[in-house]
Design an enzyme around this catalytic site. Structure first.
Site, PDB file in Angstrom:
ATOM      1  CB  THR A 290      -2.489   0.202  -2.540  1.00 49.33           C
ATOM      2  OG1 THR A 290      -1.588  -0.158  -2.792  1.00 49.33           O
ATOM      3  CG2 THR A 290      -4.031   0.025  -2.721  1.00 49.33           C
TER       4      THR A 290
ATOM      5  CB  CYS B  40      -2.273   0.860   1.942  1.00 51.27           C
ATOM      6  SG  CYS B  40      -1.372   1.077   1.933  1.00 51.27           S
TER       7      CYS B  40
ATOM      8  CB  CYS C  17      -2.435  -6.411  -0.073  1.00 51.15           C
ATOM      9  SG  CYS C  17      -2.560  -5.578   1.809  1.00 51.15           S
TER      10      CYS C  17
ATOM     11  CB  SER D 270       9.512  -1.175  -5.697  1.00 57.60           C
ATOM     12  OG  SER D 270       8.244  -0.608  -4.590  1.00 57.60           O
TER      13      SER D 270
ATOM     14  CB  CYS E  77       3.706  -2.934   4.178  1.00 59.75           C
ATOM     15  SG  CYS E  77       3.564  -3.820   3.177  1.00 59.75           S
TER      16      CYS E  77
ATOM     17  CD  GLU F 175      -2.806  -2.098  -5.138  1.00 57.29           C
ATOM     18  OE1 GLU F 175      -1.793  -1.445  -5.630  1.00 57.29           O
ATOM     19  OE2 GLU F 175      -2.890  -0.835  -6.192  1.00 57.29           O
TER      20      GLU F 175
ATOM     21  CG  HIS G  14       7.667  -4.941  -7.809  1.00 56.20           C
ATOM     22  ND1 HIS G  14       6.539  -4.236  -8.293  1.00 56.20           N
ATOM     23  CD2 HIS G  14       7.051  -6.057  -8.889  1.00 56.20           C
ATOM     24  CE1 HIS G  14       5.362  -4.602  -9.579  1.00 56.20           C
ATOM     25  NE2 HIS G  14       6.082  -5.740  -9.458  1.00 56.20           N
TER      26      HIS G  14
ATOM     27  CG  ASN H 253       6.213   0.696  -2.126  1.00 55.61           C
ATOM     28  OD1 ASN H 253       6.912   0.861  -0.764  1.00 55.61           O
ATOM     29  ND2 ASN H 253       5.375   0.222  -2.405  1.00 55.61           N
TER      30      ASN H 253
HETATM   31  S1  SF4 Z   1      -1.918  -2.169  -0.510  1.00 53.85           S
HETATM   32 FE1  SF4 Z   1      -0.659  -1.317   1.489  1.00 53.85          FE
HETATM   33  S2  SF4 Z   1      -0.188  -2.490   2.766  1.00 53.85           S
HETATM   34 FE2  SF4 Z   1      -1.490  -3.738   1.222  1.00 53.85          FE
HETATM   35  S3  SF4 Z   1       0.952  -4.378   0.030  1.00 53.85           S
HETATM   36 FE3  SF4 Z   1       0.037  -2.820  -0.559  1.00 53.85          FE
HETATM   37  S4  SF4 Z   1       1.848  -1.740   0.181  1.00 53.85           S
HETATM   38 FE4  SF4 Z   1       1.677  -2.479   1.203  1.00 53.85          FE
END
Ligand code: SF4
Length: 317
Positions: free
Chosen positions: A170, A200, A101, A228, A17, A131, A46, A230
């Site tokens: 996010t 996000c 980010c 990770s 991303c 995060e 990650h 996501n």
């Molecule tokens: S907030 Fe979204 S765009 Fe930003 S680093 Fe994390 S996954 Fe990527």
């Protein structure tokens, strides 16, 4: 002997991303400008492949500023850091570049605004994720309360139900987060939320792309690391979308090919911290074992990019 046939359904968008690309560029530019070593607090993203590549160029990964020598240059990771971290770096007169980010920084500014308005913030996220640690660390202790799931949303105790706001990590699952937000709104109808979703664009697009292809596949492979967030969510999304056999794979070399025994259609995607060459390698490895017909399913085209900040220059000693 001819290979068995395999349809590869490739999700698009997938992989890196804009926040991850920016974070990697910040470390690479810091190395170019200053030479090694450049210290990086926490894995910049990650992904072992990315981290190993930067380490080979002279990046030194540490978990704490205590491990960074005086006068060195340190980069903060894309996940964001508690306010105490740049404060400590300033106190020690370290040079630092912040690769948080911009979409995570936006969440930080949102929780600060709620705090200024006298609201307690309920942060929907996973305990211990960097995060979440960074977002909670924007406010004094007790000003942010973590809510991990619907059960906690139904039982969380708050100081003043009339003065509440919520924010989210996010990289959460869209569907699960909707359920948690709905539970909070039922209990606290006046709760304030973000003007636009905190989850996000990259998380949203990657989850929707996996949802579109997973029901057509007998197996879903998500390239990404187990730490990770996501990437893990993409595995869950594939299962929820109707492909119960969904799993993470680090790279083609670590692939357990028995998973593909008898499979005629496999869905492939990659988490936001996984580079495209890992996808290419996995498809190339499939081609060595199967007659592959590749179908890329593009849900949306992304054109997001973030500017990199100026990198401090280390003084010659
Ligand atoms: S907030 Fe979204 S765009 Fe930003 S680093 Fe994390 S996954 Fe990527």
């Amino acid at each position: 002997m001819s290979h068995p046939e395999l349809t590869v359904l490739l999700a698009s968008p997938r992989g890196f991303c804009a926040g991850v690309e920016r974070a990697i560029e910040i470390v690479e530019r810091a190395l170019e400008q200053n030479g090694p070593p450049v210290y990086v607090r926490h894995e910049i993203v990650h992904n072992r492949h990315v981290v190993d590549g930067l380490r080979a160029k002279g990046a030194v990964f540490v978990e704490d500023l205590d491990e960074v020598p005086d006068g060195a240059l340190v980069v903060f990771s894309a996940h964001g850091v508690p306010k105490a971290v740049p404060a400590e770096a300033k106190r020690r007169r370290l040079l630092y570049a912040d690769a948080t980010c911009p979409l995570v920084s936006k969440v930080h500014r949102g929780v600060e605004q709620h705090h200024r308005n006298g609201r307690t913030v309920l942060l929907i996220g996973h305990s211990g994720h960097p995060e979440v640690v960074g977002t909670m660390g924007q406010l004094p202790d007790g000003a942010v309360i973590l809510v991990e799931d619907v059960e906690q949303a139904l039982s969380v105790q708050v100081p003043d139900p009339e003065n509440l706001a919520y924010a989210t990590q996010t990289t959460l699952s869209l569907r699960e987060t909707e359920d948690v937000v709905a539970a909070l709104k039922r209990r606290f109808p006046g709760i304030a939320g973000p003007r636009r979703e905190d989850i996000c664009y990259a998380t949203t697009n990657r989850q929707r792309a996996v949802e579109a292809i997973a029901p057509r596949a007998e197996l879903t492979l998500i390239i990404g690391a187990s730490n990770s967030s996501n990437s893990m969510r993409l595995v869950e999304v594939a299962r929820a979308a109707g492909c119960p056999r969904a799993t993470l794979v680090q790279n083609a070399r670590e692939m357990d090919w028995r998973l593909l025994d008898g499979v005629r259609a496999v869905a492939i995607s990659a988490g936001a911290s996984a580079p495209e060459d890992l996808v290419d390698e996995l498809i190339a490895a499939c081609r060595q074992r199967f007659t592959v017909s590749l179908e890329e399913v593009e849900l949306v085209r992304e054109d997001v990019s973030f500017r990199t900040p100026p990198i401090p220059m280390r003084q010659a000693s």
